[in-house]
Design a protein around this motif. Structure first.
Motif, mmCIF file in Angstrom:
data_model
loop_
_atom_site.group_PDB
_atom_site.id
_atom_site.type_symbol
_atom_site.label_atom_id
_atom_site.label_comp_id
_atom_site.label_asym_id
_atom_site.label_seq_id
_atom_site.Cartn_x
_atom_site.Cartn_y
_atom_site.Cartn_z
ATOM 1 N N ASP A 95 -3.655 -0.087 -0.716
ATOM 2 C CA ASP A 95 -3.805 0.720 0.494
ATOM 3 C C ASP A 95 -5.249 0.638 0.990
ATOM 4 O O ASP A 95 -6.103 1.445 0.621
ATOM 5 C CB ASP A 95 -3.420 2.177 0.203
ATOM 6 C CG ASP A 95 -3.381 3.026 1.467
ATOM 7 O OD1 ASP A 95 -3.308 2.458 2.569
ATOM 8 O OD2 ASP A 95 -3.441 4.265 1.335
ATOM 9 N N PHE A 96 -5.533 -0.367 1.798
ATOM 10 C CA PHE A 96 -6.872 -0.553 2.365
ATOM 11 C C PHE A 96 -6.722 -1.268 3.703
ATOM 12 O O PHE A 96 -5.641 -1.732 4.059
ATOM 13 C CB PHE A 96 -7.783 -1.337 1.412
ATOM 14 C CG PHE A 96 -7.410 -2.788 1.248
ATOM 15 C CD1 PHE A 96 -8.085 -3.779 1.950
ATOM 16 C CD2 PHE A 96 -6.387 -3.169 0.394
ATOM 17 C CE1 PHE A 96 -7.751 -5.108 1.807
ATOM 18 C CE2 PHE A 96 -6.038 -4.490 0.245
ATOM 19 C CZ PHE A 96 -6.723 -5.462 0.954
ATOM 20 N N GLY A 148 0.803 -1.218 0.000
ATOM 21 C CA GLY A 148 0.000 0.000 0.000
ATOM 22 C C GLY A 148 0.834 1.264 0.000
ATOM 23 O O GLY A 148 0.356 2.334 -0.379
ATOM 24 N N LYS A 149 2.099 1.166 0.412
ATOM 25 C CA LYS A 149 2.991 2.336 0.407
ATOM 26 C C LYS A 149 3.432 2.682 -1.019
ATOM 27 O O LYS A 149 3.838 3.796 -1.284
ATOM 28 C CB LYS A 149 4.217 2.050 1.261
ATOM 29 C CG LYS A 149 3.872 1.861 2.736
ATOM 30 C CD LYS A 149 5.073 1.433 3.532
ATOM 31 C CE LYS A 149 4.666 1.124 4.967
ATOM 32 N NZ LYS A 149 5.709 0.445 5.709
ATOM 33 N N LYS A 150 3.346 1.704 -1.909
ATOM 34 C CA LYS A 150 3.799 1.901 -3.290
ATOM 35 C C LYS A 150 2.651 2.046 -4.282
ATOM 36 O O LYS A 150 2.809 2.683 -5.304
ATOM 37 C CB LYS A 150 4.678 0.715 -3.732
ATOM 38 C CG LYS A 150 5.907 0.512 -2.898
ATOM 39 C CD LYS A 150 6.929 1.547 -3.207
ATOM 40 C CE LYS A 150 8.201 1.263 -2.413
ATOM 41 N NZ LYS A 150 9.180 2.291 -2.577
ATOM 42 N N ALA A 151 1.511 1.413 -4.004
ATOM 43 C CA ALA A 151 0.370 1.446 -4.928
ATOM 44 C C ALA A 151 -0.929 1.628 -4.153
ATOM 45 O O ALA A 151 -1.182 0.906 -3.188
ATOM 46 C CB ALA A 151 0.316 0.155 -5.740
ATOM 47 N N LYS A 152 -1.717 2.573 -4.584
ATOM 48 C CA LYS A 152 -2.966 2.890 -3.890
ATOM 49 C C LYS A 152 -3.924 1.702 -3.849
ATOM 50 O O LYS A 152 -4.694 1.552 -2.911
ATOM 51 C CB LYS A 152 -3.632 4.079 -4.573
ATOM 52 C CG LYS A 152 -4.875 4.551 -3.869
ATOM 53 C CD LYS A 152 -4.943 6.053 -3.868
ATOM 54 C CE LYS A 152 -6.171 6.558 -3.171
ATOM 55 N NZ LYS A 152 -6.127 6.447 -1.738
ATOM 56 N N PHE A 153 -3.889 0.841 -4.866
ATOM 57 C CA PHE A 153 -4.767 -0.325 -4.930
ATOM 58 C C PHE A 153 -4.626 -1.212 -3.691
ATOM 59 O O PHE A 153 -5.585 -1.827 -3.244
ATOM 60 C CB PHE A 153 -4.465 -1.140 -6.197
ATOM 61 C CG PHE A 153 -5.274 -2.394 -6.334
ATOM 62 C CD1 PHE A 153 -6.632 -2.332 -6.595
ATOM 63 C CD2 PHE A 153 -4.681 -3.636 -6.218
ATOM 64 C CE1 PHE A 153 -7.388 -3.484 -6.736
ATOM 65 C CE2 PHE A 153 -5.421 -4.796 -6.343
ATOM 66 C CZ PHE A 153 -6.774 -4.713 -6.610
#
Length: 185
Positions: free
Chosen positions: A54-55, A47-52
């Motif tokens: 980040d949940f 999640g630190k690299k890709a918003k997908f």
């Protein structure tokens, strides 16, 4: 007396799958392996690299039970429920597979021409894994889910996009096996 294991008949395995799907729908959950892999990536910090990724993965911990069940179930099926006899293939299928370079077709579910360490660690094997992995990952994301998610959960909840995706999966498989696969092998 030797006992030969047979696959579960449809009237046992089908209702078992239906019960699981009913329970998932009842509790507002969906099933799909790509959801489980997304959860694992989120746990790993993707999640630190890709918003997908980040949940709140903690709300999806139950998905990890599916991953564990697939691993344990696969182990049990292979070591305790497998039938060690040859696969009963038609002569035409054996000839077609032999023409594609598969020796001893029907001797195992996982042909060594594809699944041995020598094959996997060859340049061709590594390219197939890398390119195939990328295409599966991209396709899963683009389609909004994987084959199990769309074909099991989506179809059982009567979602039109899942019907379209499932038809696409089957068409893609037919194109691959009849047009692309003979070129690769």
């Amino acid at each position: 007396m030797e006992y030969i294991l047979e696959p579960w008949p449809w009237y046992v395995s089908g209702p078992c799958m239906a019960i699981v799907m009913f329970l998932l729908l009842y509790f507002g959950r969906t099933f799909g392996m790509s959801s489980n892999l997304r959860t694992l990536c989120a746990i790993g910090g993707a999640g630190k690299k890709a918003k997908f990724f980040d949940f709140d993965w903690k709300s999806q911990r139950w998905n990890l039970v599916v991953v564990l069940g697939a691993i344990v179930g696969g182990f049990i099926a292979h070591h305790f429920l497998s039938n060690p006899i040859d696969i009963d293939l038609s002569e035409a299928t054996v000839q077609d597979l032999s023409a594609l370079g598969f020796n001893d077709a029907g001797q195992s579910l996982l042909p060594p021409e594809l699944f041995s360490w020598d094959s996997v660690l060859s340049v061709k094997g590594l390219l197939i894994l890398i390119i195939g992995g990328f295409l599966v990952g991209f396709g899963t994301r683009y389609a909004g889910g994987c084959t199990s998610g769309h074909s099991i959960t989506g179809l059982s909840s009567l979602q039109l996009p899942s019907l379209v995706a499932t038809i696409g999966f089957f068409l893609g498989g037919l194109i691959m096996i009849h047009l692309i696969y003979p070129i690769l092998f």
